[in-house]
Scaffold this active site. Structure first.
Site, PDB file in Angstrom:
ATOM      1  N   SER A 245      10.545  31.004 -37.102  1.00 20.45           N
ATOM      2  CA  SER A 245      11.148  29.884 -36.404  1.00 20.45           C
ATOM      3  C   SER A 245      12.668  30.026 -36.349  1.00 20.45           C
ATOM      4  O   SER A 245      13.165  31.008 -35.834  1.00 20.45           O
ATOM      5  CB  SER A 245      10.712  28.582 -37.082  1.00 20.45           C
ATOM      6  OG  SER A 245      10.953  27.492 -36.245  1.00 20.45           O
ATOM      7  N   ASP A 472       2.425  27.486 -29.253  1.00 18.26           N
ATOM      8  CA  ASP A 472       3.322  27.077 -30.336  1.00 18.26           C
ATOM      9  C   ASP A 472       4.052  25.805 -29.910  1.00 18.26           C
ATOM     10  O   ASP A 472       4.675  25.759 -28.854  1.00 18.26           O
ATOM     11  CB  ASP A 472       4.333  28.189 -30.616  1.00 18.26           C
ATOM     12  CG  ASP A 472       5.136  27.970 -31.886  1.00 18.26           C
ATOM     13  OD1 ASP A 472       5.612  26.833 -32.105  1.00 18.26           O
ATOM     14  OD2 ASP A 472       5.313  28.927 -32.644  1.00 18.26           O
ATOM     15  N   HIS A 500       2.312  26.834 -35.166  1.00 16.13           N
ATOM     16  CA  HIS A 500       3.672  27.354 -35.183  1.00 16.13           C
ATOM     17  C   HIS A 500       3.727  28.620 -36.014  1.00 16.13           C
ATOM     18  O   HIS A 500       3.415  28.608 -37.208  1.00 16.13           O
ATOM     19  CB  HIS A 500       4.598  26.283 -35.766  1.00 16.13           C
ATOM     20  CG  HIS A 500       6.055  26.621 -35.699  1.00 16.13           C
ATOM     21  ND1 HIS A 500       6.603  27.391 -34.698  1.00 16.13           N
ATOM     22  CD2 HIS A 500       7.072  26.296 -36.521  1.00 16.13           C
ATOM     23  CE1 HIS A 500       7.909  27.505 -34.905  1.00 16.13           C
ATOM     24  NE2 HIS A 500       8.207  26.860 -36.009  1.00 16.13           N
TER      25      HIS A 500
END
Length: 531
Positions: A245, A472, A500
């Site tokens: 991320s 996602d 995610h």
């Protein structure tokens, strides 16, 4: 209220998830007090989303004389935490443009040495995202896997500057944070708009009062420079790294600044550093809508779905109706706090990060329909990292501190948000208003941004693997494609699924491809897709 541009999964709630990731998106950042490496006049500070022509330029390969003391330091390791872990403190300059002038920061580092068998490759740094996620907490919880990688690498984590154990940013008391999270983030009238803006102002003033000296120096560029110091201090010629991320933006920034130092780098759940702040927020809103649609399609197949059994569209309407009901009459939770609309929405958003949470969300939505807010409050607390004693972790303070420095504010006034509400509502009929008003959070920040949207090419870097998940919610798949297209040596690895990030989350295909790359440097085949 959900912090704008936060990419995260709570390790406390979703313990089975491999990489902790967090919710706020950040864009490229430049060094405070300077134009910044590679910063161009045409960078898209307006937020319109146009890809900037400028690209992040590398720093000189030679270590400047005034930084040599940091690169030459020796760490004093001691046993800590879980058995087999060692911890140390690394010194870094508060201001890289004026080393020593503003004092030094003490950054917390942890490692677990390679176990063998097989020849040690080097130190594998990890970052779970955020910004604001504790890399050390992640390492100590998940370092045992995967065993093959752990055998060949020293597993290493450093809490970035401003985060957890590394000079943490502080903003509000726990009681103040409770009130902040309950603020109505979908204002219905002028009075509620004023209340929301005042909440953002109070939050920003709290950060300035408690962490004013640190706030100008928590950019992603500075955190990447800290990583290079740690690489050298650990004795590695090259950086080996897995970032999730926001950790992908940190890793990509490192590659852009130090392309010749790139070893094997995995960027999972990737961000696109070329996007302006408004575009980032709009696209993330659409990403959560995609994730909710996937949840809703699954939910309506169950006879006990609290959102009905007709269609995903109808489920969305019923969820919106529940939010309005909670807005008018917050639900009891068995404690002093009631479940407000903001907390309820945050609870649902938290469950979008991992499809393993969908059955739990169905249960908690059914509770809420019956007037019980305890379940959704539990989800919301996991998102905010609020423990049972009412104490908040530092992540929700570090998060805007980094984001509001890395990019210009998406909006500078409530009127600008109002004007863009139709775009957000189109992106997500369920979450549009929430995400739109959350995008105002940097408008009142006490420190001017030092970064702007910027391409990252990292020309000359060794092969890099970028991983993207097609549904996602927090880092839309298009961002992974965008970053892979920018990085000169990137290979895109695609996971066709939900949730995610992808590595370590159940796909043997993804795990095998990433582990093979980490262990012998072989990149996945071009256009490889996994399920």
């Amino acid at each position: 209220m959900a912090t704008s541009r936060l990419f995260r999964i709570s390790a406390a709630f979703f313990a089975a998830t491999a990489l902790l990731i967090s919710g706020c998106s950040s864009g490229p950042s430049s060094t405070p007090g300077a134009a910044g490496p590679g910063r161009g006049e045409d960078a898209d500070a307006s937020g319109a989303g146009r890809a900037p022509k400028s690209a992040l330029a590398p720093l000189p390969t030679a270590v400047p004389a005034d930084l040599r003391q940091y690169y030459d330091q020796k760490l004093s390791w001691h046993a800590c935490g879980v058995s087999g872990f060692e911890c140390a403190t690394m010194k870094a300059p508060l201001d890289y443009e004026r080393p020593g002038a503003g004092g030094d920061l003490k950054l917390a580092v942890a490692r677990k040495k390679a176990t063998g068998p097989g020849k040690r490759i080097g130190s594998l740094m990890v970052n779970p995202g955020g910004p604001g996620g504790s890399a050390i907490d992640y390492l100590q919880q998940y370092a045992p896997e995967p065993a093959a990688v752990r055998a060949r690498y020293d597993m290493v984590a450093m809490d970035p500057r401003g985060v957890a154990r590394s000079a943490p940013v502080e903003c509000l008391s726990d009681k103040e944070m409770d009130r902040f999270t309950q603020t109505d983030q979908t204002p219905d009238d002028a009075a509620e708009v004023t209340e929301l803006a005042n909440a953002y102002r109070k939050f920003a003033k709290g950060c300035e009062a408690r962490s004013g000296k640190l706030l100008p120096h928590v950019s992603t560029v500075e955190a990447a420079r800290d990583m290079d110091v740690l690489r050298a201090v650990l004795g590695d010629r090259k950086l080996y790294y897995v970032g999730a991320s926001y950790g992908t933006f940190l890793g990509a920034t490192y590659a852009g600044l130090y392309p010749s130092h790139v070893g094997r780098v995995v960027l999972d759940g990737a961000m696109d550093p070329s996007l302006g702040p408004r575009q980032v927020n709009i696209e993330q809103t659409a990403g959560f809508n995609t994730a909710f649609t996937a949840f809703a399609k699954d939910c309506v197949e169950h006879s006990d779905c609290p959102l009905g059994t007709k269609s995903a569209e109808d489920a969305g309407k019923r969820l919106s109706a529940l939010f309005k009901k909670v807005d008018a009459h917050p639900l009891p939770t068995g404690e002093d706090r009631h479940l407000t609309e903001s907390l309820a929405t945050t609870g649902v958003i938290a469950a979008m990060y991992d499809e393993k949470a969908w059955p739990v969300l169905r249960e908690y939505l059914a509770q809420a329909e019956k007037g019980d807010g305890r379940g959704l409050l539990t989800l919301s607390d996991s998102y905010y990292e609020r423990d049972p004693d009412g104490h908040y972790a530092n992540q929700m303070y570090a998060n805007p501190a980094v984001n509001c420095l890395d990019l210009p504010p998406a909006y500078t006034s409530p009127d600008q948000v109002r004007a863009d509400l139709p775009r957000f509502r189109k992106a997500s009929p369920v979450f549009g208003d929430e995400f739109a008003w959350a995008s105002l959070n940097c408008a009142y920040w006490p420190v001017k941004p030092t970064g702007a949207p910027e391409r990252i090419e990292a020309k000359g870097a060794a092969p890099i693997v970028v991983v993207g998940t097609t549904r996602d919610p927090a880092t839309p798949y298009a961002w992974a494609k965008g970053l892979a297209d920018q990085l000169s040596s990137a290979t895109l690895l695609t996971y066709e699924g939900d949730g995610h990030t992808a590595y370590g989350r159940g796909s043997s295909c993804i795990d095998k491809a990433v582990n093979t790359y980490l262990l012998d440097g072989t990149v996945p085949p071009k256009n490889k897709r996994c399920t």
